[in-house]
Design a protein around this motif. Structure first.
Motif, mmCIF file in Angstrom:
data_model
loop_
_atom_site.group_PDB
_atom_site.id
_atom_site.type_symbol
_atom_site.label_atom_id
_atom_site.label_comp_id
_atom_site.label_asym_id
_atom_site.label_seq_id
_atom_site.Cartn_x
_atom_site.Cartn_y
_atom_site.Cartn_z
ATOM 1 N N UNK A 61 -4.640 -0.367 -8.068
ATOM 2 C CA UNK A 61 -5.289 0.161 -7.104
ATOM 3 C C UNK A 61 -6.446 -0.864 -6.288
ATOM 4 N N UNK A 62 -6.622 -0.286 -5.163
ATOM 5 C CA UNK A 62 -7.502 -1.157 -4.256
ATOM 6 C C UNK A 62 -9.045 -0.947 -4.633
ATOM 7 N N UNK A 63 -9.983 -2.262 -4.695
ATOM 8 C CA UNK A 63 -11.178 -1.868 -4.648
ATOM 9 C C UNK A 63 -11.818 -2.929 -4.204
ATOM 10 N N UNK A 64 -12.897 -2.744 -3.516
ATOM 11 C CA UNK A 64 -13.855 -3.490 -2.443
ATOM 12 C C UNK A 64 -14.599 -4.440 -3.584
ATOM 13 N N UNK A 65 -14.620 -5.845 -3.292
ATOM 14 C CA UNK A 65 -15.254 -6.719 -4.005
ATOM 15 C C UNK A 65 -16.714 -6.964 -3.411
ATOM 16 N N UNK A 66 -17.475 -7.867 -3.835
ATOM 17 C CA UNK A 66 -18.678 -7.924 -3.309
ATOM 18 C C UNK A 66 -18.794 -8.722 -2.042
ATOM 19 N N UNK A 67 -17.726 -9.441 -1.724
ATOM 20 C CA UNK A 67 -17.492 -10.220 -0.516
ATOM 21 C C UNK A 67 -16.948 -9.349 0.602
ATOM 22 N N UNK A 68 -17.137 -8.073 0.529
ATOM 23 C CA UNK A 68 -16.428 -7.062 1.401
ATOM 24 C C UNK A 68 -14.923 -7.217 1.779
ATOM 25 N N UNK A 69 -14.023 -7.742 0.565
ATOM 26 C CA UNK A 69 -12.658 -7.984 0.764
ATOM 27 C C UNK A 69 -12.000 -6.852 -0.367
ATOM 28 N N UNK A 70 -10.840 -6.795 -0.093
ATOM 29 C CA UNK A 70 -10.163 -5.739 -0.983
ATOM 30 C C UNK A 70 -9.328 -6.638 -1.824
ATOM 31 N N UNK A 71 -9.439 -6.139 -3.213
ATOM 32 C CA UNK A 71 -8.750 -6.808 -4.350
ATOM 33 C C UNK A 71 -8.140 -5.752 -5.161
ATOM 34 N N UNK A 72 -6.954 -6.092 -5.825
ATOM 35 C CA UNK A 72 -6.322 -5.163 -6.455
ATOM 36 C C UNK A 72 -7.107 -4.978 -8.035
ATOM 37 N N UNK A 73 -6.760 -3.868 -8.428
ATOM 38 C CA UNK A 73 -7.467 -3.210 -9.944
ATOM 39 C C UNK A 73 -6.429 -2.724 -10.482
ATOM 40 N N UNK A 74 -6.376 -3.426 -11.468
ATOM 41 C CA UNK A 74 -5.006 -3.188 -12.724
ATOM 42 C C UNK A 74 -5.560 -2.037 -13.917
ATOM 43 N N UNK A 75 -4.807 -1.149 -14.182
ATOM 44 C CA UNK A 75 -5.200 -0.345 -15.157
ATOM 45 C C UNK A 75 -4.171 0.213 -15.963
ATOM 46 N N UNK A 76 -3.964 0.337 -17.190
ATOM 47 C CA UNK A 76 -3.148 1.062 -17.787
ATOM 48 C C UNK A 76 -3.482 2.528 -18.065
ATOM 49 N N UNK A 77 -2.558 3.511 -18.056
ATOM 50 C CA UNK A 77 -2.751 4.905 -18.307
ATOM 51 C C UNK A 77 -1.807 5.421 -19.076
ATOM 52 N N UNK A 78 -2.038 6.487 -20.207
ATOM 53 C CA UNK A 78 -1.137 7.027 -20.730
ATOM 54 C C UNK A 78 -0.582 8.324 -19.832
ATOM 55 N N UNK A 79 0.710 8.452 -19.471
ATOM 56 C CA UNK A 79 1.210 9.639 -18.890
ATOM 57 C C UNK A 79 2.300 10.370 -19.617
ATOM 58 N N UNK A 80 2.085 11.581 -19.503
ATOM 59 C CA UNK A 80 3.016 12.564 -20.066
ATOM 60 C C UNK A 80 3.248 13.760 -19.101
ATOM 61 N N UNK A 81 4.142 14.611 -19.468
ATOM 62 C CA UNK A 81 4.517 15.661 -18.279
ATOM 63 C C UNK A 81 3.261 16.650 -18.040
#
Length: 68
Positions: free
Chosen positions: A37-57
């Motif tokens: 996901x994209x998140x805004x950093x303190x310097x007003x720039x966009x950085x990626x945010x990585x996270x793992x999620x468990x997914x099922x039906x």
């Protein structure tokens, strides 16, 4: 070269639940998915945010639609 597996061996591997986490609601295998996901950093720039999620039906549509 890898050893050739028979159809019966492949079927037995797919059917086994050893090491798989099953969802208690829909009784399907939980898969770990990496979301970027994209998140805004303190310097007003966009950085990626990585996270793992468990997914099922149960929650597959919500995760793929970006609601989670």
């Amino acid at each position: 070269m890898p050893k050739a597996r028979s159809f019966a061996a492949k079927l037995a591997h797919d059917i086994s639940t050893e090491g798989k986490v099953l969802c208690p609601t829909c009784n399907t295998e939980m898969k770990r998915v990496k979301l970027v996901r994209a998140r805004k950093s303190k310097a007003d720039s966009w950085t990626p945010k990585y996270e793992f999620v468990s997914m099922c039906k149960c929650n597959e549509k919500d995760i793929l639609a970006g609601k989670v």
